[in-house]
Structure formats: C-alpha cells, structure tokens
Design an enzyme around this catalytic site. Structure first.
Site, mmCIF file in Angstrom:
data_model
loop_
_atom_site.group_PDB
_atom_site.id
_atom_site.type_symbol
_atom_site.label_atom_id
_atom_site.label_comp_id
_atom_site.label_asym_id
_atom_site.label_seq_id
_atom_site.Cartn_x
_atom_site.Cartn_y
_atom_site.Cartn_z
ATOM 1 N N ARG B 13 0.835 -1.208 0.000
ATOM 2 C CA ARG B 13 0.000 0.000 0.000
ATOM 3 C C ARG B 13 0.871 1.261 0.000
ATOM 4 N NH1 ARG B 13 -0.659 4.728 2.555
ATOM 5 N NH2 ARG B 13 -0.287 3.709 4.555
ATOM 6 N N ASP B 14 1.528 1.528 1.108
ATOM 7 C CA ASP B 14 2.282 2.775 1.232
ATOM 8 C C ASP B 14 3.470 2.787 0.274
ATOM 9 O OD1 ASP B 14 2.792 5.281 2.194
ATOM 10 O OD2 ASP B 14 3.544 4.653 4.145
ATOM 11 N N CYS B 237 10.589 9.015 -2.552
ATOM 12 C CA CYS B 237 10.337 9.957 -3.642
ATOM 13 C C CYS B 237 10.892 9.367 -4.924
ATOM 14 C CB CYS B 237 11.035 11.276 -3.312
ATOM 15 S SG CYS B 237 11.090 12.407 -4.695
#
Lengths: 307, 307
Positions: B13-14, B237
């Site tokens: 998910r994350d 990122c």
C-alpha cells in the site's frame, strides 16, 4: 546550552586506505579543506603504515607537512614503533595505535599473538608519552571478529585497561566490521563508561549493516560524546556497490544536530565536502542523508499526502 | 524465550502507491507470496481510495479476492465511508483510517479542517465497530508537518485519545515525512505509552533522512512492539535516486533479529522478496542491509585488516 559532541573525521585515513583509486596529495588537502570549512576540528589524517602495504597513504609525511599548521587537532595512525618515529618526525602531536581483540585476527593481520600485539602497542604508547605526544588506542573488533565471531566484553575491558594503564589518553571502541548489535552495544558501552569514564572513550562505528546510527545513539545514551566518522561513508568494500564503510560523518552530524546536540559542524558545508569527495573519486558517495538533502523540497511535497 | 515484535508490512500500500510504474495484480500477489513465505504475518495490503486518485491501487477489491484467504492478518486503508463500504464489501476484516495533525495538512490533502477530518475518521470507526471490523487509526504527521513544522505532542495525544474513545483498536504514530528526531521520538513514544499502553500503539516510520532505525530503536525502548515497514524501503520519492521511503522491512527485521527479539521472519527469504520486488519494478531496491547481505563474505574479508 546544548551538550557538545566531538567528531573525529577518519575519512582521510580509514576511508581512503581502502579506495582502489589513488587519491593524490592535492585531492587529500582539498577534502581536508572542505571538511575544515564545515567545522570539523579533529582529524585522523593518515597512517604511518608501510607505503608498500597501503600505497594510498604513502604520502603521510607530505600530508602532515601540507595540513599540519591548520588550527585543528590532527592525529595519525601508527602500526608500530617505526611508524611512530616517522609520525613523530613528521610533527604529529597525537598518534593512534590499534589492538585487535582476538588471537586469529592478530595472527592473520600482523602475525602476532594478542599478548605480543598488546606489547607492541604499549611500547608505542610509552615512547609517545616520553615524547609528550598524545595517544589514542583503538580496541579493534571490539564487537565481533570476522574469524572468531562475537567478542566477550571482558576481553575488551581488559585490553582497554592495559592500554590506559600504559598511558593511552583515550580508548576508541571500534566495531571494525560493523557487526555490533544493539543489545551488545548497550552492555559494552555502559560497561566501559562505568569502568573508564565517558571522557576517555570514543566510539568508532561502521555502517556495514546499516546499524551505525543505532549503535551511535546507544553510545550517546551511555554517555559517550566522542565519535569517529568518515565523510561520505568512505571505507566500504569497494566491490560492493552501495555497501557503506565507516558511519558517514554527514549521517551522524545530522542526527546529532537534530537531536539537540552541538557539533559545531555545518550540515550544508558538510554535504559540499561530500561533493568534493565525489569529484575526486569520480564515484557517487554519501551517507543515507545525502539523497534526501539533495532533493528535500521534492520529498516534502511528494510525501505530504501519505500517512 | 525472546520477546516478540510484530511487523506490519505496508509495502503493497504505502510503498506502491507512490510508484510511477504500474504494478499489475499478478505482481502484487507475487510480492505478497514472497513476503508470506518469509514469515510476514500482517499486511496493510491496499487502499480503498478513489481509483482516479491512486490508479496503482485501483485493483484493491481484486487483490483482496486474490489473497484474502491467506492465513495472515490483512488490513486496508480507507479514506472515508465510501471507501470503508467498498473495503467491507470486499471482505476486509480490518481497516485503517488516517488523521493528520495539522490544519494545513488536512486542508491541502482532503480539504477539511482537523475537526472535520476527525469526524470523518470517527464515522468510519463507528461503522466498522458496528460491523465487527477491526480498526487501526493512523495519526499522520505525528512528528512534523511539511507545512507547519514540528508538531506538539499534546495534539498527537489528543487526536489519539479521541480515536481510541471512538473505538479504534490501535493507534499508529506515523512519521509521515521521516522528519522525526531522536529527542522528540523519546518524548512522544514514552508519553503515548504512558497514556494509552504499548499494546495499543504502533510506530510507522519513514527513513527519508536515514533516521528510521534510530527512531524504531527508541520506540522499542519505550515499550512499543508493533512496527510498520515496507519491503525494500519502497515508498521513497521516485524523483530522488537512493531516497528511501518507509523504513525498509529488511533493515528493521535484521536489527530486531540481531537485537534478540523474535519477529518470526526469515532474513534470507526476506531478501529474496526484495529480489522479487526488484524484478517486478525493474529497478534496484532495498534497505541499507541489502548490499552487505548480498556480498557479506567479501566484506568480512576486506574489513579484516582495519580498525
């Protein structure tokens, strides 16, 4: 006022000695200058080891001549009495000796028993004290030996005590292969602090398995305020892309500055020093903090929508 | 017997929600299988967020159908009541809600005030409790907000208490942008444990600035035994090469296993799972432990001659 933590930059010695690419004297002085600019005030600058054994550090005396007048504390590693004499003649005011904890390590490394290696260290310590030169003594493989595995803390305390008794000013507990683990570090650092006092102790940590900063934090909790670190994390296995060596100076300084300690070191300029190292080695270097530091605005925005 | 620490794997998910490269359902189930094989027993598997907002997780219901019968605990993030209903209808037995700590963060993220966002969370918690479904509540940006800076601990405790009062089973204190620092973590975790008990708390840490493991260690010292982590450190990122996102599962598990805790997770198989992720994403992934793990014999020999 925030509490002071002292950083001893070992990249020019422990970092470079393992670099396959030769760094000329000029490169070393450039790295030194960038680090001094950032506020680093203590350096282990080189080693007066045999130039044949470590060609990278064959310019030890020249480097001392080039940077010796700088307003910082410089030390140099010396492997034996001959190295000590070369260091002294080069104007070094503080030397470092190294004693590994296990028979196998000493045998393989310098073909001596632990007792012989201790005797060799003590003879350098005595000579240095007689000359009014400071001495730092590493207890290497203080956590684990690559041949004999985990090291008993009592051995570390015993060897430390003997070198302090001989006149060493400071013991650097070194996790040479970056194999220390948290519970062990907690015991080892606390035990050493209670026996010798935090003032006379330093932690020399490697980040080989990503645990350097955790172990540093544990040392800090135990009261230790002196740490070795290497700019860019220099000192890793050159055959393992991404494998870090010494705990990176920038990672440690960042954590300390964030943690409310005073290091006297400017992070921005430290990251510039990493850039200088990268330029000279022509490879990407840097601790964990570097990618974030270099793109931190993007990161903050990107991450803003996630838990 | 060594003390148990529970790992909740959030990579699917994350980790994935931030990946520019689309991972098909088959890739997700392969990652899941590799992780389950390694002994991971708790997953936040997906998010029932709008497929338009996060196309990567548009297959949430399909993924639950594919892995829902596995003998592990699965949870799914739900952003609101609609998402909750989709999750419930997909057979999810535990949902996670997210509440950020600051006005700016909530406003920018979901165009609500903190009070409105809290109300939205409480309505999901109430609905879930009525349906007999477990609820985990994230306090996001529990350390710092990218817009408002450092967050006061009392705000975190207050929002946590309100969600626990509403029926949440567990609070996950999330360092969303990886901006927590050691002293703050010490206060925040200790304060939360004394108020709510360690049993009802989890730490969700990001390693953006290389401090994830230090903060995890501090949480552990405070008594917390539940941690989120993301395989390979997924979640960084995508525009910052080397920038890690969530604390890497392999880094945390390695440190815990070394530290004498029991995770039930096999490091060798976990590293194989990192390989599966790399194959699927076709990029190099992995926490700090990976380079060493992959060349550890070389490293031990190389490092043997250094302090």
């Amino acid at each position: 006022m925030s509490e002071r933590v002292f950083i001893n930059e070992v990249g020019l010695r422990d970092g470079l000695q393992n670099q396959p690419r030769h760094v000329p004297l000029d490169g070393k002085t450039r790295i030194f200058a960038a680090l001094q600019q950032a506020g680093i005030a203590q350096f282990e600058a080189t080693s007066f080891v045999s130039p044949k054994a470590v060609p990278q550090l064959a310019d030890a005396a020249d480097l001392m001549a080039a940077i010796g007048t700088a307003d910082v504390e410089l030390s140099a590693l010396v492997p034996n009495l001959r190295g000590y004499e070369r260091a002294r003649d080069a104007g070094v005011r503080k030397v470092a000796v190294v004693l590994a904890t296990t028979e196998t390590m000493n045998r393989r490394n310098i073909n001596m028993s632990v007792a012989q290696a201790l005797e060799a260290c003590v003879s350098v310590i005595s000579a240095a004290k007689a000359d009014g030169i400071g001495v730092r003594a590493y207890v290497a493989t203080a956590f684990a030996c690559p041949f004999e595995g985990q090291v008993n803390e009592d051995v570390v305390y015993d060897l430390s005590a003997r070198m302090l008794d001989a006149g060493a000013d400071e013991i650097a507990l070194a996790d040479t292969i970056g194999a220390g683990h948290p519970e062990q570090a907690k015991r080892l650092f606390a035990g050493a602090v209670s026996r010798f006092g935090a003032q006379r102790l330093a932690a020399h940590l490697h980040d080989t398995r990503g645990m350097g900063l955790v172990l540093a934090w544990i040392a800090l909790e135990a009261g230790i305020r002196r740490f070795d670190a290497s700019i860019g994390g220099l000192g890793g296995c050159p055959f393992a892309p991404g494998a870090t060596g010494n705990l990176a100076t920038e990672d440690l300084v960042f954590a300390l500055n964030e943690g409310g300690y005073s290091t006297g070191i400017d992070m921005g300029k430290l990251v510039e020093a990493v850039g200088v190292v990268e330029e000279i080695l022509e490879t990407r270097q840097g601790g964990k903090i570097i990618p974030w530091w270099r793109c931190r605005r993007d990161t903050a925005t990107q991450a803003a929508s996630r838990p």
